[in-house]
Scaffold this active site. Sequence first.
Site, PDB file in Angstrom:
ATOM      1  N   LYS A 186       6.901 -49.006   4.922  1.00 11.96           N
ATOM      2  CA  LYS A 186       7.535 -50.007   5.791  1.00 11.96           C
ATOM      3  C   LYS A 186       7.189 -51.399   5.283  1.00 11.96           C
ATOM      4  CE  LYS A 186       8.823 -46.782   8.793  1.00 11.96           C
ATOM      5  NZ  LYS A 186      10.179 -46.435   9.166  1.00 11.96           N
ATOM      6  N   LYS A 212       6.405 -41.916   1.430  1.00 10.40           N
ATOM      7  CA  LYS A 212       7.814 -41.530   1.453  1.00 10.40           C
ATOM      8  C   LYS A 212       8.734 -42.738   1.408  1.00 10.40           C
ATOM      9  CE  LYS A 212      11.104 -39.649   4.772  1.00 10.40           C
ATOM     10  NZ  LYS A 212      11.665 -40.964   5.143  1.00 10.40           N
ATOM     11  N   ASP A 214      12.238 -44.371   2.568  1.00  6.77           N
ATOM     12  CA  ASP A 214      13.039 -44.142   3.762  1.00  6.77           C
ATOM     13  C   ASP A 214      14.444 -43.719   3.356  1.00  6.77           C
ATOM     14  OD1 ASP A 214      13.248 -43.782   6.461  1.00  6.77           O
ATOM     15  OD2 ASP A 214      12.306 -45.681   6.950  1.00  6.77           O
ATOM     16  N   GLU A 215      15.222 -43.285   4.360  1.00  8.78           N
ATOM     17  CA  GLU A 215      16.511 -42.666   4.039  1.00  8.78           C
ATOM     18  C   GLU A 215      17.478 -43.643   3.383  1.00  8.78           C
ATOM     19  OE1 GLU A 215      15.470 -43.437   6.994  1.00  8.78           O
ATOM     20  OE2 GLU A 215      17.059 -44.533   8.039  1.00  8.78           O
ATOM     21  N   HIS A 304      15.662 -35.642   4.236  1.00 11.66           N
ATOM     22  CA  HIS A 304      15.678 -36.478   5.448  1.00 11.66           C
ATOM     23  C   HIS A 304      16.987 -36.204   6.173  1.00 11.66           C
ATOM     24  CE1 HIS A 304      16.015 -39.900   8.078  1.00 11.66           C
ATOM     25  NE2 HIS A 304      14.783 -40.266   7.809  1.00 11.66           N
ATOM     26  N   LYS A 344       9.193 -41.223  18.986  1.00  7.48           N
ATOM     27  CA  LYS A 344      10.232 -42.129  19.467  1.00  7.48           C
ATOM     28  C   LYS A 344      11.627 -41.507  19.441  1.00  7.48           C
ATOM     29  CE  LYS A 344      11.190 -44.248  14.963  1.00  7.48           C
ATOM     30  NZ  LYS A 344      11.205 -45.443  14.120  1.00  7.48           N
TER      31      LYS A 344
END
Lengths: 495, 138
Positions: A186, A212, A214-215, A304, A344
């Site tokens: 992030k 990882k 992200d998508e 993902h 979440k």
Amino acid sequence: MLASTSQRSTGNTSSRYKSGVMKYKEMGYWQPDYEPAASDIIALFRITPQDGVDADEAAAAVAGESSTATWTVVWTDRLTACDQYRAKAYRVDKVPNTGPGTATEQQWFAYIAYDLALFEEGSIANLTASIIGNVFGFKPLKALRLEDMRLPLAYVKTFRGPPTGIVVERERLDKFGRPLLGATTKPKLGLSGKNYGRVVYEGLRGGLDFMKDDENINSQPFMHWRDRFLYCMEAVNRAQAETGEIKGHYLNVTAGTMEEMYRRADFAKELGSCIVMIDLVIGYTAIQSMSNWARDNDMVLHLHRAGHGTYTRQKSHGISFRVISKWMRLAGVDHIHAGTAVGKLEGDPLMVQGFYNVLREAHNEVDLRRGVFFEQDWGGLRKVMPVASGGIHAGQMHQLLSLFDDDVVLQFGGGTIGHPAGIQAGATANRVALECMVKARNEGRDIDREGPQILEAAARWCTPLKQALATWKDISFDYTSTDTPDFVPTATASV
Amino acid sequence: MRVTQGTFSFLPELSDQEIHAQCEYAIRRGWALAVEYTDDPHPRNSYWEMWGLPMFDLKDGAGALLEINDCRKTFPSHYIKVNAFDATQGFETVRMSFIVNRPPEEPGFMLRRQEGAGRTIRYTTHAYATNKPAGERY
């Protein structure tokens, strides 16, 4: 059985094939006395018929439109073994808690059997073109949802399945007896390759097994893919040398064409990565191709599930994630994001456990509480490692371990990178929380009840864990799930 | 540095009592315990030396602890780990693996980089301890 079926549907042949429009029921798509063969594919649909359409006819229409039928009678049916090729709706049940006196209009569970000869071997594209091809836009239905499928063993064996699987992945990584730990880098977008690699290094060095992409990290103006791959592999190798442990970073090779994906995957391999990543949005055929590539190159394949929420979340229409899980195990991925139950993102705890069981068990029993409607023999197909990712933190470790056991990747993105003392501290907090909880569970302690005390005890000697618990102690996403089983009357509590 | 292979490497060293409890857990699950040792902690060293065969018929964690302590006496400065092997179909692999002994000093690893074309780098991880011959490393 076969004799009576064929007698019934062809018994009155001349009127059956008279030109014009007739009810699907009368065309042979509704056969309440049909007993599915062991080699049939069975699909369970949730149907909301239009007003005035009865349940049998709606089920027959779904069977028809997902197999041989069109809207009118065609004489060319008679050139084929059409009784065999016709899908048979053989059972409809009222969905509990729907219909008059409830907040939801009447829905039905319709069971439909398909002859194995309707399907090409080893092709998810072919399977889905039938089962979800046309029928979801069909006007006589208000809504339609594919809830579950029974895949006959003969069909399962036409797929190669996960290239690596849980057992071999663990042996390659030399990591046993606990969930694996990961984090998504992030912010998702905007970091340069060099800064991005810094986040990866810090997470791995601090104690995570994986970092990882992200998508939606592919090859954007702020960071081209080659740059990312090079810096991430520097981070992986440095962290390995600092810890003596095998580490990995899911390099996302998702791109606009197969050619470009192969190019990126080959580069990841050349750099010595042990894992590559793809997004669900690349499509079923591309996933199967990448699975073959991963098998040929000894690479773990991470999927993902980007985009799935558009069709899995609402209970009345779409496809259950349970079915996507089954398709992806056949198609052959090694990791798949399958929900957290406590984080979440959408997910009723029991339903999420149902997805995990589909991915991880050698054989599924019927388990209506977890939304599993069929017994399923996986015929030795390797197991997919589920990934729990999205809004989870160290303070929930006892719940996560209790819900999912050891074979899962727990991914704490914000819960690692957002740690007040830095990314390494965040990673260490998660690893210590995990190991102390596994140890306590193995010692026979009741972690559901004692979990918070076990974490507090470890926090007394581990400052990063103490800080993590203080930062996130009150964070929970306590909303009612939309996708819940319709067997128990109420959704299980979100914890 | 501290080699963090194994299930519990981020926790303080386990006491004999705690090791016993983990062994009991493995036995309850029907797994066979095995003790392995090495003086080459490279993360891709798949084959540590076996301290005897896996204890397939062991009924009591105390028996495993006895073997662990014998191994420790013989190799006080080696890495020693306990594996638990599950022979169930669909697993047939190690289900738990944790370090129970390590050298007092862990010199760690050197990362060698060989620069190639197009900014690529070929990495090699080298354990400093393995500069010395086997048996003289720790």
